[in-house]
Design a protein around this motif. Structure first.
Motif, PDB file in Angstrom:
ATOM      1  N   VAL A 321       0.868  -1.180   0.000  1.00 29.40           N
ATOM      2  CA  VAL A 321       0.000   0.000   0.000  1.00 29.40           C
ATOM      3  C   VAL A 321       0.904   1.229   0.000  1.00 29.40           C
ATOM      4  O   VAL A 321       2.022   1.191   0.518  1.00 29.40           O
ATOM      5  CB  VAL A 321      -0.938   0.003   1.226  1.00 29.40           C
ATOM      6  N   PRO A 322       0.453   2.350  -0.566  1.00 32.67           N
ATOM      7  CA  PRO A 322       1.351   3.498  -0.710  1.00 32.67           C
ATOM      8  C   PRO A 322       1.564   4.301   0.556  1.00 32.67           C
ATOM      9  O   PRO A 322       2.561   5.009   0.669  1.00 32.67           O
ATOM     10  CB  PRO A 322       0.660   4.342  -1.782  1.00 32.67           C
ATOM     11  N   GLU A 323       0.640   4.216   1.501  1.00 27.39           N
ATOM     12  CA  GLU A 323       0.719   5.059   2.697  1.00 27.39           C
ATOM     13  C   GLU A 323       0.595   4.206   3.942  1.00 27.39           C
ATOM     14  O   GLU A 323      -0.199   3.260   3.984  1.00 27.39           O
ATOM     15  CB  GLU A 323      -0.418   6.095   2.710  1.00 27.39           C
ATOM     16  N   ILE A 324       1.356   4.556   4.981  1.00 28.90           N
ATOM     17  CA  ILE A 324       1.209   3.901   6.275  1.00 28.90           C
ATOM     18  C   ILE A 324      -0.215   4.065   6.793  1.00 28.90           C
ATOM     19  O   ILE A 324      -0.761   3.202   7.471  1.00 28.90           O
ATOM     20  CB  ILE A 324       2.234   4.467   7.272  1.00 28.90           C
ATOM     21  N   MET A 583      -6.376  15.510   9.482  1.00 27.96           N
ATOM     22  CA  MET A 583      -5.411  14.453   9.200  1.00 27.96           C
ATOM     23  C   MET A 583      -4.375  14.989   8.209  1.00 27.96           C
ATOM     24  O   MET A 583      -4.632  15.115   7.015  1.00 27.96           O
ATOM     25  CB  MET A 583      -6.114  13.226   8.627  1.00 27.96           C
ATOM     26  N   ASP A 584      -3.222  15.349   8.754  1.00 30.85           N
ATOM     27  CA  ASP A 584      -2.100  15.785   7.929  1.00 30.85           C
ATOM     28  C   ASP A 584      -0.818  15.375   8.645  1.00 30.85           C
ATOM     29  O   ASP A 584      -0.860  14.674   9.664  1.00 30.85           O
ATOM     30  CB  ASP A 584      -2.139  17.296   7.655  1.00 30.85           C
ATOM     31  N   LEU A 585       0.309  15.784   8.115  1.00 34.24           N
ATOM     32  CA  LEU A 585       1.578  15.353   8.698  1.00 34.24           C
ATOM     33  C   LEU A 585       1.744  15.821  10.133  1.00 34.24           C
ATOM     34  O   LEU A 585       2.403  15.168  10.946  1.00 34.24           O
ATOM     35  CB  LEU A 585       2.739  15.859   7.837  1.00 34.24           C
ATOM     36  N   ASP A 586       1.120  16.965  10.490  1.00 29.22           N
ATOM     37  CA  ASP A 586       1.255  17.499  11.849  1.00 29.22           C
ATOM     38  C   ASP A 586       0.437  16.717  12.864  1.00 29.22           C
ATOM     39  O   ASP A 586       0.779  16.699  14.048  1.00 29.22           O
ATOM     40  CB  ASP A 586       0.827  18.976  11.878  1.00 29.22           C
ATOM     41  N   MET A 614      -3.436  12.500   2.182  1.00 28.13           N
ATOM     42  CA  MET A 614      -3.551  11.189   2.821  1.00 28.13           C
ATOM     43  C   MET A 614      -4.997  10.756   3.054  1.00 28.13           C
ATOM     44  O   MET A 614      -5.257   9.585   3.279  1.00 28.13           O
ATOM     45  CB  MET A 614      -2.749  11.142   4.126  1.00 28.13           C
ATOM     46  N   ILE A 615      -5.968  11.690   2.968  1.00 28.30           N
ATOM     47  CA  ILE A 615      -7.369  11.272   3.129  1.00 28.30           C
ATOM     48  C   ILE A 615      -7.983  10.870   1.783  1.00 28.30           C
ATOM     49  O   ILE A 615      -9.143  10.468   1.735  1.00 28.30           O
ATOM     50  CB  ILE A 615      -8.228  12.380   3.770  1.00 28.30           C
ATOM     51  N   ALA A 616      -7.200  10.977   0.697  1.00 34.68           N
ATOM     52  CA  ALA A 616      -7.749  10.702  -0.628  1.00 34.68           C
ATOM     53  C   ALA A 616      -7.584   9.254  -1.048  1.00 34.68           C
ATOM     54  O   ALA A 616      -8.075   8.873  -2.103  1.00 34.68           O
ATOM     55  CB  ALA A 616      -7.078  11.610  -1.656  1.00 34.68           C
TER      56      ALA A 616
END
Length: 803
Positions: A321-324, A583-586, A614-616
């Motif tokens: 998967v592309p994202e953790i 939901m973002d890097l921060d 990351m929510i997409a």
């Protein structure tokens, strides 16, 4: 006997292999792919044997010191993959191998010796070493042993390990290699009831402990006894001293998902899914397919069934998967289908957790690996299928040496191991789409499950559409605002995408126009409010928000550009009763933050989820009926030939989060460029049309996939030196190209669009031409650029960004 030599690759940026002599004591166990302990500049490092019976070096060769493992750490096919990565991407072989093994197996780790209970006692130095270990509780570092004996001991250690008198463990500096649990268990003949009345008359807690252990089947964990059951260490010790109990240590798996029972998959496949699976079954071993399915068409269920068939055939599987952020949902689905045979491999796990998962896969205790990019190298015997979900994502390209792409590397591993390859996406990359017909077979899922329609996408032209008044400097359309009011009134959930974190993009003086920039990078500082500061998103430089312009002294500073923090505040003010999550890097820096946020959305505890890209991806919540793209133009005009492709993929993917349940859904996209092809095709859900259009655009002038690219980036602290070295490197490349007679064009040298990052100035040269010709230049250039002094040079073949 003729002295034999071996090549050993070390995790160092060195292209030439190290050559070591093979001692007779190790000759029967040394093999390519095995880890080896070697001496390098008065240090003992772990490397990997890459070749045997190589020519003797010019100088005297040091011997291999030890082979810590009973079997090779890398299979022949994985070793060939590493060699291909090194050759194709112009990377040192040692760094390619480092990417394949858990960090705990590398580097200048400590080697811990442990005695084995019941082993015989030999004489000589071996017996002295066992006595010395016994005096230290049976556990000591190799370095301490060699200091104590003042002589090399690896030969002695190897002999003792062969007769199982000791075990050797490689212990990384940060964390123990193996996790153990102490178990208290009953020993010997247990006393009768009358004996207990007599023996425990004054020690009732010991009797209670004895009977508690009996009720539990004879054993309980020490942590449970001393924790919830509240037995003291003196009570436990008393029972042990009486000969009625003992303590054992057992190895436990540090599996962070061990309690996850998973989500059961749907019981039945649709006819379209069944047809696709028949096509996958018909693929030749080593062949690949592009699963081109619209969002919500059930690609995940196809993955599960392909994995099930591999397991039924006695094979293993890898799912990337592309994202953790997607891993918890994916793991839940896999565990629901396959139970505890699933292991997780990704960078958010600790070294110990990753090592335990790697061992379980190599030993066959687990047969399915799931994770981000590096899970591709999972040591699965008899690999049957490799799956890349959302294959179009740029995160499949490694950002540091070796700069491999997981898609292309997976194609090679699948061929070598005879595994089937499945690349899945609703918005395939042009690179993968261009392979259809020769390297890949296309399989289609054109409709959503249950024939649910794709949500309508409306482009809101911010140049003409009415905006909500009172939001100075923020483009917030009345159409999006009213759509959110209606969705929340129906108790439905809303997703808002803004691919820019922070509070505002930059801070500008309204008087002189100065923009606050990072002192270490050539980029503006982003305004944050939690905490209140200016922050660089490249080097993490942080400054307090100034009260006045440092250039002209003007007292008022204007924030330009909307970020996710400011969006969160606006949404909270507009909808004060809504429950909001960002939901973002921060907000996802902690280990389980992705899982926590998405879990709250799934449980209905969040009304509005807003965030960056990351929510997409990949999330599936049936109650999400409205998706709003707050600013579709954030990445549309970047100086990168893939900018339009990425914007199309982002819009199409986030649009696919809406309407997955029976309530349907709507997507509103705010933009100032509604006529842009990427947005027009996204609004029509026309991925085929966009791919065809973009392939034509990439033909003249040619850009990938119509041609190949190699980007060479030179960086350093001295701007003039960086420019000089880059000019010299470009001239050298041109001379090599002319001499070789290949059709490669040299573009540059020029400063990078991001000319300075982390106090390092950046220039680049781009080589453009056929893949075969570029390969020749990369193989010649890689050792050369490693010797360029005073600067850092990175070769990025098939780059995913030109910034």
């Amino acid at each position: 006997m003729t002295l034999r030599f071996a090549h050993v690759a070390l995790p160092l940026p060195i292209f030439e292999p190290y050559t070591y002599a093979i001692p007779d004591a190790l000759a029967d166990r040394v093999t390519p792919g095995a880890r080896a302990v070697v001496s390098v500049r008065r240090r003992e490092l772990v490397g990997v044997v890459t070749a045997l019976d190589v020519p003797a070096p010019g100088a005297e060769a040091k011997p291999l010191l030890a082979l810590p493992d009973l079997e090779p750490a890398l299979t022949p096919s994985l070793l060939r993959v590493a060699e291909w990565i090194a050759r194709y991407y112009g990377a040192p072989l040692g760094l390619a191998l480092r990417a394949m093994l858990p960090a705990a197996l590398w580097g200048a780790s400590r080697f811990r010796l442990q005695t084995v209970v019941g082993a015989g006692v030999p004489g000589g130095v071996a017996g002295e070493l066992l006595d010395w270990l016994e005096s230290r509780g049976g556990d000591a570092d190799m370095a301490a042993a060699q200091r104590a004996f003042k002589k090399p001991l690896w030969d002695v250690v190897d002999r003792l390990s062969r007769v199982s008198a000791i075990t050797i463990e490689t212990v990384p500096p940060r964390e123990p290699t193996r996790a153990v649990e102490r178990i208290v268990s009953l020993r010997g003949h247990q006393p009768t009831l009358l004996d207990r009345d007599r023996r425990f008359k004054r020690r009732p807690r010991q009797r209670e402990l004895l009977e508690r252990l009996e009720d539990a089947g004879g054993a309980l964990a020490m942590a449970r006894l001393m924790g919830p059951l509240q037995f003291s260490s003196s009570v436990i010790r008393g029972l042990i001293d009486a000969g009625l109990a003992g303590i054992d240590e057992i190895e436990i798996s540090r599996d962070p998902f061990s309690g996850d029972m998973g989500t059961p998959p749907p019981e039945a496949l649709t006819p379209a899914q069944q047809s696709v699976l028949r096509e996958i079954d018909g693929l030749d071993p080593g062949a690949g397919a592009l699963l081109f399915g619209v969002t919500g068409s059930g690609k995940t269920l196809v993955y599960l069934e392909a994995i099930r068939e591999a397991l039924t055939a006695g094979q293993g599987a890898i799912l990337l998967v592309p994202e953790i952020a997607l891993t918890p949902q994916t793991v839940s689905r896999l565990r629901g289908a396959f139970g505890d045979t699933v292991a997780v491999l990704h960078s958010a796990l600790s070294d110990g957790e990753r090592l335990d998962a790697w061992r379980a896969l190599r030993g066959g205790a687990k047969r399915v690996a799931v994770g981000a990019r590096s899970a591709l190298f999972a040591p699965i015997p008899q690999l049957g299928v490799i799956i890349l979900d959302e294959e179009h994502e740029s995160s499949y390209k490694n950002g540091e040496t070796p700069r491999y792409h997981a898609r292309d590397t997976a194609m090679l591993r699948a061929r070598l191991e005879g595994a089937r390859l499945i690349l899945g996406s609703a918005t395939p990359s042009l690179d993968a789409f261009a392979m259809v017909g020769h390297s890949l077979k296309v399989l289609r899922l054109p409709e959503r499950i249950g024939a649910r329609p794709l949500p309508p996408i409306e482009l809101i032209d911010l140049r003409r559409s009415p905006l909500v008044p009172g939001l100075k400097g923020v483009a917030w359309s009345e159409a999006l605002d009213q759509a959110m009011v209606r969705a929340l009134a129906r108790h439905e959930q809303v997703l808002l995408l803004l691919n820019r974190r922070g509070f505002a993009a930059f801070l500008q003086c309204p008087s002189c126009g100065m923009v606050r920039t990072c002192s270490r990078c050539s980029i503006s500082l982003t305004v944050h409010q939690s905490p209140a500061e200016l922050r660089c998103h490249y080097c993490d430089t942080r400054e307090p928000v100034p009260t006045a312009c440092v250039s002209c002294g003007h007292a008022v500073q204007v924030m330009r550009g909307l970020g996710t923090q400011q969006l969160e505040r606006i949404v909270a003010e507009r909808f004060p009763t809504a429950r909001i999550a960002r939901m973002d890097l921060d907000t996802t820096t902690t280990k389980w933050s992705h899982h926590r946020i998405l879990g709250a959305v799934e449980r209905g505890e969040v009304d509005i989820l807003l965030g960056t890209q990351m929510i997409a991806k990949g999330i599936d919540f049936p109650n999400v009926t409205l998706v709003g793209v707050v600013d579709a133009d954030t990445g549309l005009h970047l100086p990168d030939f893939r900018a339009g492709e990425r914007t199309f993929q982002l819009i199409a993917q986030v649009a696919g989060r809406a309407g997955r349940g029976p309530k349907g859904g709507t997507v509103l996209v705010q933009t100032r460029n509604p006529e842009h092809p990427a947005l027009r095709f996204a609004a029509q859900h026309d991925a085929d049309g966009f791919l065809a259009h973009e392939l034509i655009e990439r033909g003249n002038p040619p850009y990938p996939p119509m041609t190949g690219l190699v980007r060479i980036v030179v960086s350093g602290h001295n701007e003039i030196l960086v420019a000089e070295r880059c000019v010299g490197l470009a001239d050298w490349c041109q001379r090599i190209i002319d001499k070789a007679g290949v059709q490669v064009e040299v573009l540059g040298p020029v400063p990078c669009p991001l000319g300075r990052i982390k106090e390092r100035w950046r220039w680049h040269v781009v080589l453009k031409g056929p893949t075969r010709d570029l390969g020749r230049i990369v193989r010649l250039a890689a050792p050369r650029v490693a010797r360029v002094h005073g600067v850092r040079v990175a070769i990025d073949r098939d780059p995913m960004t030109m910034l």
